[in-house]
Design a protein around this motif. Structure first.
Motif, PDB file in Angstrom:
ATOM      1  N   ASP A 169     -13.287  -6.029   2.982  1.00 52.84           N
ATOM      2  CA  ASP A 169     -12.193  -5.702   3.709  1.00 52.84           C
ATOM      3  C   ASP A 169     -11.163  -5.238   2.376  1.00 52.84           C
ATOM      4  O   ASP A 169     -10.605  -4.052   2.834  1.00 52.84           O
ATOM      5  CB  ASP A 169     -11.397  -6.485   4.612  1.00 52.84           C
ATOM      6  CG  ASP A 169     -12.088  -6.825   5.874  1.00 52.84           C
ATOM      7  OD1 ASP A 169     -13.097  -5.876   6.210  1.00 52.84           O
ATOM      8  OD2 ASP A 169     -11.965  -7.742   6.604  1.00 52.84           O
ATOM      9  N   SER A 170     -11.168  -5.853   1.447  1.00 50.11           N
ATOM     10  CA  SER A 170     -10.223  -5.515   0.325  1.00 50.11           C
ATOM     11  C   SER A 170     -10.566  -3.978  -0.309  1.00 50.11           C
ATOM     12  O   SER A 170      -9.700  -3.177  -0.460  1.00 50.11           O
ATOM     13  CB  SER A 170      -9.822  -6.499  -0.700  1.00 50.11           C
ATOM     14  OG  SER A 170     -11.353  -6.888  -1.305  1.00 50.11           O
ATOM     15  N   ARG A 224     -12.610  -1.987   0.808  1.00 52.37           N
ATOM     16  CA  ARG A 224     -12.499  -0.715   2.155  1.00 52.37           C
ATOM     17  C   ARG A 224     -11.196  -0.317   2.119  1.00 52.37           C
ATOM     18  O   ARG A 224     -10.790   0.988   2.522  1.00 52.37           O
ATOM     19  CB  ARG A 224     -13.299  -1.418   3.285  1.00 52.37           C
ATOM     20  CG  ARG A 224     -13.727  -0.360   4.456  1.00 52.37           C
ATOM     21  CD  ARG A 224     -14.449  -0.966   5.509  1.00 52.37           C
ATOM     22  NE  ARG A 224     -14.976   0.110   6.466  1.00 52.37           N
ATOM     23  CZ  ARG A 224     -15.941   0.583   6.286  1.00 52.37           C
ATOM     24  NH1 ARG A 224     -16.697   0.356   5.522  1.00 52.37           N
ATOM     25  NH2 ARG A 224     -16.204   1.625   7.589  1.00 52.37           N
ATOM     26  N   SER A 225     -10.037  -1.176   2.259  1.00 51.54           N
ATOM     27  CA  SER A 225      -8.723  -0.823   2.504  1.00 51.54           C
ATOM     28  C   SER A 225      -8.275   0.166   1.451  1.00 51.54           C
ATOM     29  O   SER A 225      -7.657   1.104   1.517  1.00 51.54           O
ATOM     30  CB  SER A 225      -7.977  -2.070   2.537  1.00 51.54           C
ATOM     31  OG  SER A 225      -8.267  -3.182   3.530  1.00 51.54           O
ATOM     32  N   LEU A 226      -8.569  -0.416   0.043  1.00 52.42           N
ATOM     33  CA  LEU A 226      -8.419   0.609  -0.879  1.00 52.42           C
ATOM     34  C   LEU A 226      -9.043   1.801  -1.060  1.00 52.42           C
ATOM     35  O   LEU A 226      -8.148   2.992  -1.287  1.00 52.42           O
ATOM     36  CB  LEU A 226      -8.309  -0.236  -2.192  1.00 52.42           C
ATOM     37  CG  LEU A 226      -8.123   0.616  -3.659  1.00 52.42           C
ATOM     38  CD1 LEU A 226      -6.428   0.934  -3.651  1.00 52.42           C
ATOM     39  CD2 LEU A 226      -8.440  -0.074  -4.832  1.00 52.42           C
ATOM     40  N   PRO A 257     -10.508  -9.556  -3.709  1.00 56.38           N
ATOM     41  CA  PRO A 257      -9.339  -8.810  -4.023  1.00 56.38           C
ATOM     42  C   PRO A 257      -9.307  -8.923  -5.713  1.00 56.38           C
ATOM     43  O   PRO A 257      -9.015  -7.977  -6.472  1.00 56.38           O
ATOM     44  CB  PRO A 257      -8.222  -9.643  -3.604  1.00 56.38           C
ATOM     45  CG  PRO A 257      -8.625 -10.275  -2.384  1.00 56.38           C
ATOM     46  CD  PRO A 257     -10.320 -10.616  -2.534  1.00 56.38           C
ATOM     47  N   ALA A 277      -9.264  -1.011   8.286  1.00 52.83           N
ATOM     48  CA  ALA A 277     -10.237  -0.999   7.389  1.00 52.83           C
ATOM     49  C   ALA A 277     -11.570  -1.714   7.992  1.00 52.83           C
ATOM     50  O   ALA A 277     -12.588  -1.393   7.776  1.00 52.83           O
ATOM     51  CB  ALA A 277      -9.875  -1.889   5.964  1.00 52.83           C
ATOM     52  N   ALA A 303      -0.445   2.115   3.223  1.00 54.65           N
ATOM     53  CA  ALA A 303      -1.188   0.758   2.528  1.00 54.65           C
ATOM     54  C   ALA A 303      -1.490  -0.227   3.712  1.00 54.65           C
ATOM     55  O   ALA A 303      -2.381  -0.621   4.078  1.00 54.65           O
ATOM     56  CB  ALA A 303      -0.434   0.397   1.529  1.00 54.65           C
ATOM     57  N   ALA A 304      -0.299  -0.511   4.378  1.00 49.59           N
ATOM     58  CA  ALA A 304      -0.453  -1.199   5.423  1.00 49.59           C
ATOM     59  C   ALA A 304      -1.345  -0.786   6.663  1.00 49.59           C
ATOM     60  O   ALA A 304      -2.088  -1.493   7.029  1.00 49.59           O
ATOM     61  CB  ALA A 304       0.832  -1.593   6.091  1.00 49.59           C
ATOM     62  N   SER A 338      -3.890   1.096   6.143  1.00 44.03           N
ATOM     63  CA  SER A 338      -5.354   1.159   5.582  1.00 44.03           C
ATOM     64  C   SER A 338      -5.933  -0.379   5.617  1.00 44.03           C
ATOM     65  O   SER A 338      -7.071  -0.706   5.894  1.00 44.03           O
ATOM     66  CB  SER A 338      -5.208   1.537   4.170  1.00 44.03           C
ATOM     67  OG  SER A 338      -4.970   2.891   4.070  1.00 44.03           O
ATOM     68  N   ILE A 339      -4.930  -1.478   5.590  1.00 42.02           N
ATOM     69  CA  ILE A 339      -5.429  -2.921   5.441  1.00 42.02           C
ATOM     70  C   ILE A 339      -5.843  -3.026   6.983  1.00 42.02           C
ATOM     71  O   ILE A 339      -6.771  -3.823   7.277  1.00 42.02           O
ATOM     72  CB  ILE A 339      -4.390  -3.609   4.949  1.00 42.02           C
ATOM     73  CG1 ILE A 339      -4.246  -3.412   3.676  1.00 42.02           C
ATOM     74  CG2 ILE A 339      -4.533  -5.021   5.410  1.00 42.02           C
ATOM     75  CD1 ILE A 339      -3.053  -4.324   2.896  1.00 42.02           C
TER      76      ILE A 339
END
Length: 405
Positions: free
Chosen positions: A106-107, A109-111, A361, A273, A266-267, A269-270
């Motif tokens: 997830d980390s 994929r979020s970025l 992360p 994700a 950013a929020a 995306s997290i």
């Protein structure tokens, strides 16, 4: 009181359209003053009082002193702002490509989603802005071959050789660009279409309509036509932007709003994700490829366009406008873009990006730091010295010299 007429010094008017890589968005055109003495002298002013006979005789008797050499007009300094923007974006490009093997977490994929929301849309927007005067110069027109066609073919062959060296099958399809090479072809066609957009009364609505309705068609990847239509609005928006539009982004309240936009993106995306598909962020798939109904497809495309523009302008507002340590690096992003695929491709093939500790992360942080370091190396002047003959060939022999005036 003298009755001799004097006219004030004359200055040439600024060229409002002369904003390119050398001037930047903050420059609205420099005024180049003539020598401080009046343009018309007493002897040549057709509306002034002519010289008397005594003056004529004295002129014949006394030779005129040799004119003093005039100082050369200072060269306009390159605006650092867009160079800063380009380096930040090219670093994000490498990060995005390097995160692919770790997208199961997830980390990462979020970025990845966060980066892909804006990095290529903003790159295309800046490219559109820098293409406003592309057809006003023979030297720039020659770049259609020098920095697009020739490097495209060379890079295609180069990546085919790299894949062959890594044990993969030989494959070379010039009309279907390999991986990152799509951008050269898409930018080539965008710049070829520039005169059409500049003649339109309302180019932005037309470009957005084409972008939305292109989702109904199964556009092949040949010649990057799928990306050409998928990112077209960003190029046209950049094409119609003026320097003052960039200056509006330099206000304090806009910077504060931009921070909120970036943090909000950013929020989001997290949050999305774990379940969000990645295909829409590539700006090239049809509604059918995305398994969406026509109305859902239009909604997704419109939402991506709005989010991409919001994030693009937020980043433009937050990037420093002064000269920084990475300003000079931003002048050589073409080298970084075309060359970074080689180390990334090798790292993927050798499994270096699939180590277990990178799936988290800490791994995302390590990959990002390594990619920024790679971006610095590939944007160094030494890198350009080594690869200039390939990526910026001087093909002066290929063009006709402009006729003299």
């Amino acid at each position: 009181m003298s009755d001799t007429k004097h006219s004030p010094p004359v200055t040439t008017p600024p060229d409002p359209g002369d904003a390119d890589e050398a001037t930047g968005p903050a420059s609205t055109g420099a005024q180049w003053p003539l020598p401080e003495e009046a343009f018309w002298s007493e002897k040549t002013d057709p509306h002034g009082v002519g010289p008397s006979k005594t003056d004529q005789e004295s002129d014949q008797e006394q030779p005129e002193p040799a004119p003093e050499p005039q100082p050369e007009a200072p060269k306009r300094k390159r605006d650092p702002y867009l160079d800063n923007v380009k380096f930040v974006l090219i670093a994000f490009v490498i990060v995005g490509h390097s995160l692919v093997p770790t997208l199961s977490t997830d980390s990462a994929r979020s970025l990845y989603i966060f980066i892909y929301t804006f990095h290529m849309p903003l790159f295309v927007l800046v490219s559109g802005y820098l293409s406003r005067n592309f057809w006003n110069s023979n030297a720039k027109t020659n770049k259609l071959v020098d920095t697009f066609v020739v490097p495209y073919v060379i890079v295609e062959v180069g990546y085919a050789l790299v894949r062959l060296g890594l044990g993969q099958k030989w494959s070379l399809t010039i009309i279907d660009p390999a991986w990152i090479n799509w951008y050269l072809l898409a930018l080539l066609f965008w710049r070829l279409s520039t005169p059409v957009w500049k003649r339109m009364k309302h180019p932005i609505p037309v470009a957005i309509a084409i972008y939305l309705f292109a989702g109904f068609s199964q556009i092949s990847g040949d010649f990057s036509m799928d990306r050409f239509f998928g990112l077209m609005p960003f190029f046209v928006i950049g094409l119609v932007m003026q320097p003052e539009h960039f200056e509006l982004l330099d206000r304090r309240w806009i910077k504060i709003v931009s921070v909120v936009v970036v943090l909000g993106a950013a929020a989001v995306s997290i949050f999305i994700a774990p379940k969000a598909p990645l295909k829409p962020f590539y700006y090239k798939h049809s509604f059918q490829d995305l398994d969406l109904s026509w109305w859902m497809g239009l909604g997704v495309r419109a939402g991506l366009l709005i989010c991409g523009l919001a994030m693009s302008y937020a980043v433009l507002a937050l990037v420093p406008r002064r000269e920084t340590w990475f300003t000079d690096l931003g002048t050589r992003t073409l080298y970084c873009y075309l060359l970074h695929g080689i180390p990334v491709l090798i790292a993927k093939d050798q499994g270096w990006l699939e180590l277990p500790w990178l799936h988290g992360p800490l791994g995302v942080l390590a990959i990002s730091a390594s990619c920024f370091a790679l971006a610095i190396v590939l944007c160094l002047p030494e890198t350009r010295t080594v690869f200039k003959w390939v990526l910026e060939p001087r093909l002066t022999w290929l063009y006709r010299r402009p006729s003299g005036s």
